[in-house]
Design a protein around this motif. Structure first.
Motif, PDB file in Angstrom:
ATOM      1  N   ASP A 186     -28.988  39.610  43.072  1.00 37.83           N
ATOM      2  CA  ASP A 186     -30.222  39.653  42.299  1.00 37.83           C
ATOM      3  C   ASP A 186     -30.967  38.319  42.393  1.00 37.83           C
ATOM      4  O   ASP A 186     -30.361  37.248  42.304  1.00 37.83           O
ATOM      5  CB  ASP A 186     -29.884  39.960  40.831  1.00 37.83           C
ATOM      6  N   ASP A 188     -33.021  36.728  40.312  1.00 39.27           N
ATOM      7  CA  ASP A 188     -32.980  35.867  39.129  1.00 39.27           C
ATOM      8  C   ASP A 188     -31.656  35.126  39.019  1.00 39.27           C
ATOM      9  O   ASP A 188     -31.617  33.945  38.643  1.00 39.27           O
ATOM     10  CB  ASP A 188     -33.223  36.694  37.860  1.00 39.27           C
ATOM     11  N   MET A 189     -30.564  35.803  39.335  1.00 36.55           N
ATOM     12  CA  MET A 189     -29.268  35.153  39.304  1.00 36.55           C
ATOM     13  C   MET A 189     -29.189  34.044  40.346  1.00 36.55           C
ATOM     14  O   MET A 189     -28.668  32.949  40.085  1.00 36.55           O
ATOM     15  CB  MET A 189     -28.156  36.166  39.549  1.00 36.55           C
ATOM     16  N   ASN A 237     -22.582  41.328  41.671  1.00 37.30           N
ATOM     17  CA  ASN A 237     -23.106  41.854  40.417  1.00 37.30           C
ATOM     18  C   ASN A 237     -23.373  40.728  39.424  1.00 37.30           C
ATOM     19  O   ASN A 237     -23.162  39.540  39.721  1.00 37.30           O
ATOM     20  CB  ASN A 237     -22.163  42.917  39.825  1.00 37.30           C
ATOM     21  N   GLN A 238     -23.832  41.053  38.228  1.00 46.21           N
ATOM     22  CA  GLN A 238     -24.211  40.046  37.240  1.00 46.21           C
ATOM     23  C   GLN A 238     -23.026  39.218  36.744  1.00 46.21           C
ATOM     24  O   GLN A 238     -23.208  38.124  36.215  1.00 46.21           O
ATOM     25  CB  GLN A 238     -24.909  40.722  36.055  1.00 46.21           C
ATOM     26  N   ASP A 239     -21.824  39.735  36.917  1.00 40.71           N
ATOM     27  CA  ASP A 239     -20.622  38.989  36.535  1.00 40.71           C
ATOM     28  C   ASP A 239     -20.165  38.046  37.640  1.00 40.71           C
ATOM     29  O   ASP A 239     -19.166  37.333  37.478  1.00 40.71           O
ATOM     30  CB  ASP A 239     -19.478  39.959  36.192  1.00 40.71           C
TER      31      ASP A 239
END
Length: 247
Positions: A186, A188-189, A237-239
């Motif tokens: 992503d 933003d990440m 992923n976000q994690d």
């Protein structure tokens, strides 16, 4: 699994889940071991990922995993950052960005700021076999360090932002590879990670944000939107964990 290493002069702490190790990384290493034995020569694996995706840490971790398992062939992890043009070159040469002539140093990390010809020639030397010197990049020196590593293993895992870039010159690199990996994440990440990393290099938070938004994020979008397909595609992923995605 927690993993700590110094990458380009910066200490990095990463965590990889047991699931990603069991379902992605170990099977990948097993496949590369079998591929190398089948071909009976040194093989080249290209891993392309946008800035901030942790690709240098990932390939180092994969090398460690390969060394920890007797049935796997040892991997040698290297990066393309040693082919940054030298700082004095970037300060004295210009390029065009958004219709304006700017110094290359202002967009350091963009494709034009790498010595693509030298990178290709060194890859060809690596594929010829034998022990070959390979440069690294030191973020504190802001310059490459020539022959920092000697390549002498049969599976070479090369990481970089633009190794699968679909642009003239760059796209030809895929023809040299025996296997390719593409990592996505992503935007933003990645921006947050890049700002944190730039700040750790001795920049103020404000200066780090300015550089990332002007330079790094353009490179992030270029990698995400203009990369060729790969044999294996992974997504962060976000994690911060990895999962498979179909190319």
């Amino acid at each position: 699994m927690n993993y700590s290493i110094n990458i380009n002069g910066i200490d990095v702490d990463a965590t990889y889940s047991d699931k990603s190790i069991k379902e992605i990384f170990n099977p990948l290493l097993e496949h590369l071991t079998a591929l190398q034995k089948e071909k009976g020569r040194r093989i080249l694996v290209l891993l392309a990922a946008p800035p901030g995706a942790g690709k240098s840490t990932l390939v180092s971790f994969l090398q460690t995993l390969s060394e920890d398992h007797e049935l796997l062939s040892d991997i040698q992890a290297i990066g393309m950052d040693g082919f940054h043009r030298r700082q004095e070159y970037l300060l004295s040469h210009t390029t065009i960005r958004d219709g304006q002539e700017i110094k290359m140093v202002e967009i350091k990390g963009a494709p034009v700021t790498f010595d693509l010809e030298a990178l290709r020639k060194r890859i060809e030397m690596v594929l010829s076999g034998g022990s070959i010197g390979w440069p690294s990049y030191d973020r504190h020196l802001h310059n490459p360090v020539e022959d920092a590593t000697v390549i002498n293993r049969d599976i070479v895992l090369l990481e970089g932002n633009y190794l699968l870039l679909d642009e003239d010159g760059w796209r030809d690199l895929r023809d040299l590879a025996d296997y390719t990996i593409l990592v996505r994440a992503d935007e933003d990440m990645l921006r947050k990670r890049l700002i944190d990393r730039k700040a750790k290099s001795g920049n103020s938070r404000e200066k780090a944000e300015k550089f990332v938004d002007y330079s790094d994020m353009a490179n992030v979008r270029l990698c995400l939107n203009k990369s060729l397909s790969a044999d294996l595609e992974l997504f962060i992923n976000q994690d911060g964990d990895f999962c498979k995605r179909k190319p």
